[in-house]
Design an enzyme around this catalytic site. Structure first.
Site, PDB file in Angstrom:
ATOM      1  N   HIS A 192       0.825  -1.216   0.000  1.00  0.00           N
ATOM      2  CA  HIS A 192       0.000   0.000   0.000  1.00  0.00           C
ATOM      3  C   HIS A 192       0.856   1.262   0.000  1.00  0.00           C
ATOM      4  O   HIS A 192       0.513   2.248   0.672  1.00  0.00           O
ATOM      5  CB  HIS A 192      -0.938   0.008   1.229  1.00  0.00           C
ATOM      6  CG  HIS A 192      -2.025  -1.020   1.145  1.00  0.00           C
ATOM      7  ND1 HIS A 192      -3.187  -0.813   0.448  1.00  0.00           N
ATOM      8  CD2 HIS A 192      -2.113  -2.281   1.638  1.00  0.00           C
ATOM      9  CE1 HIS A 192      -3.962  -1.892   0.548  1.00  0.00           C
ATOM     10  NE2 HIS A 192      -3.326  -2.801   1.248  1.00  0.00           N
ATOM     11  N   ASP A 252      -0.675  -4.954   6.005  1.00  0.00           N
ATOM     12  CA  ASP A 252      -1.670  -5.830   5.376  1.00  0.00           C
ATOM     13  C   ASP A 252      -1.425  -5.984   3.878  1.00  0.00           C
ATOM     14  O   ASP A 252      -0.773  -5.152   3.246  1.00  0.00           O
ATOM     15  CB  ASP A 252      -3.073  -5.253   5.589  1.00  0.00           C
ATOM     16  CG  ASP A 252      -3.197  -3.860   4.994  1.00  0.00           C
ATOM     17  OD1 ASP A 252      -2.247  -3.059   5.145  1.00  0.00           O
ATOM     18  OD2 ASP A 252      -4.217  -3.566   4.363  1.00  0.00           O
ATOM     19  N   GLU A 253      -1.959  -7.054   3.348  1.00  0.00           N
ATOM     20  CA  GLU A 253      -2.066  -7.265   1.905  1.00  0.00           C
ATOM     21  C   GLU A 253      -0.772  -7.000   1.136  1.00  0.00           C
ATOM     22  O   GLU A 253      -0.773  -6.240   0.167  1.00  0.00           O
ATOM     23  CB  GLU A 253      -3.172  -6.373   1.322  1.00  0.00           C
ATOM     24  CG  GLU A 253      -4.540  -6.678   1.907  1.00  0.00           C
ATOM     25  CD  GLU A 253      -5.643  -5.849   1.250  1.00  0.00           C
ATOM     26  OE1 GLU A 253      -6.649  -6.428   0.861  1.00  0.00           O
ATOM     27  OE2 GLU A 253      -5.476  -4.607   1.150  1.00  0.00           O
ATOM     28  N   VAL A 254       0.312  -7.626   1.560  1.00  0.00           N
ATOM     29  CA  VAL A 254       1.570  -7.435   0.833  1.00  0.00           C
ATOM     30  C   VAL A 254       1.635  -8.452  -0.301  1.00  0.00           C
ATOM     31  O   VAL A 254       1.570  -9.661  -0.080  1.00  0.00           O
ATOM     32  CB  VAL A 254       2.777  -7.625   1.777  1.00  0.00           C
ATOM     33  CG1 VAL A 254       4.075  -7.401   1.021  1.00  0.00           C
ATOM     34  CG2 VAL A 254       2.657  -6.686   2.969  1.00  0.00           C
ATOM     35  N   GLU A 305      -2.312  -9.728   9.448  1.00  0.00           N
ATOM     36  CA  GLU A 305      -1.341 -10.540   8.703  1.00  0.00           C
ATOM     37  C   GLU A 305       0.037 -10.564   9.363  1.00  0.00           C
ATOM     38  O   GLU A 305       0.770 -11.529   9.234  1.00  0.00           O
ATOM     39  CB  GLU A 305      -1.154 -10.011   7.277  1.00  0.00           C
ATOM     40  CG  GLU A 305      -2.320 -10.252   6.356  1.00  0.00           C
ATOM     41  CD  GLU A 305      -3.159  -9.018   6.207  1.00  0.00           C
ATOM     42  OE1 GLU A 305      -3.454  -8.383   7.250  1.00  0.00           O
ATOM     43  OE2 GLU A 305      -3.521  -8.691   5.073  1.00  0.00           O
TER      44      GLU A 305
END
Lengths: 456, 456
Positions: A192, A252-254, A305
């Site tokens: 992000h 998050d969300e890597v 995460e």
């Protein structure tokens, strides 16, 4: 915010025999933190309100409890058809069930003008929320104007107009503080972060297409010392600009695709013995960031995460559970490992749907997961999240309020306050109250507010 | 609305060689209807715009076409980074694909202040909509202040503040007219009339519980002469207050339970030979209402059930198809029977969902139903409906716009204008244009508008 003196002046004449409230005494027991302090996770928000004529008394341990009690008092006062302000004699002992009651605003997908943020802080205080989780930057834009690294917003903001100057940030923090609201900024890395790369050379990982750099960039580059030099200085600034004990570090969300494509990253992986487990590389990076932030005596919040990927976390780390899928199990796991948790998963208010979805939010029981009493105590609260993909100043207020009020009550009130019919009445009434206080909260269902203006 | 003179004044200095637009000539061919007339279903909205320097020419048969052409011209002008206003040389022949392009607003479930309605008319004109379908009263409230029957709103409105006076109504009609927008009021009967019963005695059917009146009331009472006396006078007023050729008479969702419970209604059914087919009673009622309204030389629109229930309809009746279930077949049936149709079913914009639902609205092809060329010609347009259960002044504008813009383009542009990527660009851009014109249209997706104000 509340108007007992106005209430006296406008009391009905000729009814001198009627009991009249002349004063509201506010008694704060503890000299700490005083009026200059900041609210904290451990602050007391309890209060004891006794309304009898002629003097009502509001007692609280700390100023924060007094603020909550004043809010309650203001909600107990109602105006009758003749313009008199009335309040029932009452005695209230009140305190929040959860210490962390947050609203997440996202100022990256869309920029939110300062006014929207301040208005939202007003609404939060009307609903006894006490944390603004400011998801201030993300892939799409970097509106935070850094003192050390002004190029981040010069290049990464949508435009020179779409930024928060140091003065703006300070104003938000102060406006929040006066309402007993903590401001926890989120600087989400290593994913992000597309917008960070605009103004900070070599910060992001160059992605490869075959043997050549593709020209696009992935997450923060975890293999360069310059990355950590930058982060050390950047978070020094953040730690000083934001007074709260906590910073949200994201995590998050890597996506691993770009790291996988980059030969230098793979070389580094080998050297570190990570094999092909890029989650290990992610944890390696996060670990360093956590250490940096710790060195500034800040606690950190992170998305789930980071815990799932087994980074080494300080015991006071707050883990935010956001994945709607199996959040109940995740709460078990996080608290089972002895960590503190915040629940956001069932309260993504940007996911709109037709009808009275507040009931869904209201019916969530945060402690309804398998675990010991000790585990339950580790859930310190929750957050209603309004991600910004489809939200900006045009629709923020009516989209968030009064739907978030349902979350606010769930996090404040006792576990057994669950009756939907009662809640509907209170919510409809409270929505009209917010409207009369300048918050454009949308309707709960059909009907009207008595004080709606007819005018053009 | 468009600013060519300002554009000249602010033209860049020192660039005299640059072609400059000095004038926009507007040529209207037909003296009718002139500037005092009202737009109609048969009005021409075609225009021919030629932009060449130094004089651009806008030609139209009627004033309504000129209004559409001016809107287009204003959208072609853009401001560059230096504050100059620029427009490309262009030639445009343009006309709407469908003659009826409506927005339904519901002022009964929630009252909408006049300002909301007027702002919406502005937005409609920016999107070339030409019909405001004003669903003005319903079960929940009766805000229309009748001249003949003032008790209807005295008793049936939410309060004395939640009404539209004759002056208000006139203002809406005039504001709409100046933007080439017809105002078609809907007075929905015999169902959806609970609020009517508050101020008009004996209008609604008393429901029975066993042999006793239950105290509650059902649809309009179709068996009393007083009902038709009232409706005759009421629609005389409506026909005179609203200048449009059409009145929407509703006729949807009539529940038969109350009629079934009432012994006098059943007696009447027997006498009429209706057996136990209450749809026949409904048609009997509707037929009389249609005859009344016809006698005032008005055409009527009705919801599809009136057709489904086989009422005898004048050939120029406009049937509005609203049921999402099988609307394609309904269009076939309605046009197959030779009636004119309006499509609303796929465009209930109050049914919100997460994400870019405009694509769904945009991708509807109204003529995609089984039928002859002659049948296709009977579909004269469509309406985007924003029912008011969850909508009031707080959220109307961002909920309706720019989602309704997708419907607007579908109804105006050629059938083959369907590319979603192109449409996304135009829609995002147009949304920013609306914002800069004071319409709080919500974002289509992530991003920003160049002219957004930063301020507080």
């Amino acid at each position: 915010m509340f108007g007992y003196s106005r209430w006296r002046q406008r009391g009905r004449k000729g009814l001198a025999a009627k009991p009249e409230l002349a004063q509201l005494q506010v008694v704060i027991a503890s000299p700490e933190p005083g009026c200059d302090g900041y609210p904290q996770l451990a602050s007391s928000e309890a209060y004891h309100l006794t309304i009898t004529e002629p003097v009502a008394v509001l007692k609280a341990d700390e100023v924060w409890g007094a603020l909550r009690g004043l809010e309650t008092f203001s909600q107990l006062v109602h105006e009758d058809d003749y313009g008199s302000f009335l309040v029932n004699a009452s005695e209230i002992y009140d305190f929040p069930r959860f210490a962390h009651r947050g609203i997440l605003l996202d100022t990256s997908r869309h920029y939110l003008p300062l006014k929207s943020i301040l208005t939202n802080l007003d609404a939060m205080s009307f609903n006894k929320f006490n944390v603004l989780h400011w998801h201030i930057v993300d892939d799409q834009s970097f509106p935070y104007q850094s003192i050390y690294f002004p190029e981040l917003s010069n290049k990464g903001a949508y435009s020179y107009n779409h930024i928060y100057t140091p003065t703006d940030v300070h104003l938000v923090i102060e406006y929040a503080r006066l309402r007993g609201i903590r401001v926890i900024p989120e600087f989400d890395t290593p994913g992000h972060t597309q917008s960070w790369g605009q103004g900070q050379k070599d910060l992001l990982t160059p992605c490869y297409s075959g043997k050549q750099p593709s020209g696009s960039f992935g997450p923060v580059n975890p293999i360069l010392n310059t990355t950590y030099d930058f982060m050390t200085k950047f978070f020094e600034e953040i730690s000083s600009v934001f007074p709260d004990d906590y910073i949200h570090l994201g995590g998050d969300e890597v996506s691993f695709d770009c790291w996988q494509s980059n030969p230098k990253v793979n070389e580094f992986m080998k050297k570190q013995g990570f094999g092909i487990d890029y989650a290990k590389l992610e944890s390696y990076y996060i670990q360093k960031i956590l250490d940096i932030v710790s060195s500034y005596n800040k606690g950190y919040m992170i998305w789930q995460e980071v815990f799932d990927n087994k980074a080494q976390l300080k015991p006071d780390t707050v883990i935010e559970v956001w994945m709607a899928n199996n959040y109940v199990q995740e709460l078990s796991r996080v608290t089972g490992a002895g960590f503190t948790a915040i629940l956001a998963a069932p309260w993504y208010l940007d996911y709109i749907s037709y009808g009275q979805d507040w009931k869904k939010y209201y019916s969530v029981e945060p402690l309804n997961f398998p675990g010991s009493e000790k585990q339950k105590k580790l859930v310190i609260g929750g957050e209603a999240c309004l991600w910004g993909e489809f939200v900006d100043a045009t629709n923020l207020t009516p989209r968030l309020w009064p739907r978030a009020s349902a979350v606010g009550e769930r996090l404040w009130s006792s576990r057994n306050v669950t009756d939907l019919k009662d809640a509907y009445k209170r919510l409809s009434n409270h929505r009209c109250r917010m409207l009369s206080r300048g918050i454009a909260a949308e309707p709960v269902f059909v009907g009207y507010c008595a004080h709606e203006a007819r005018g053009r």
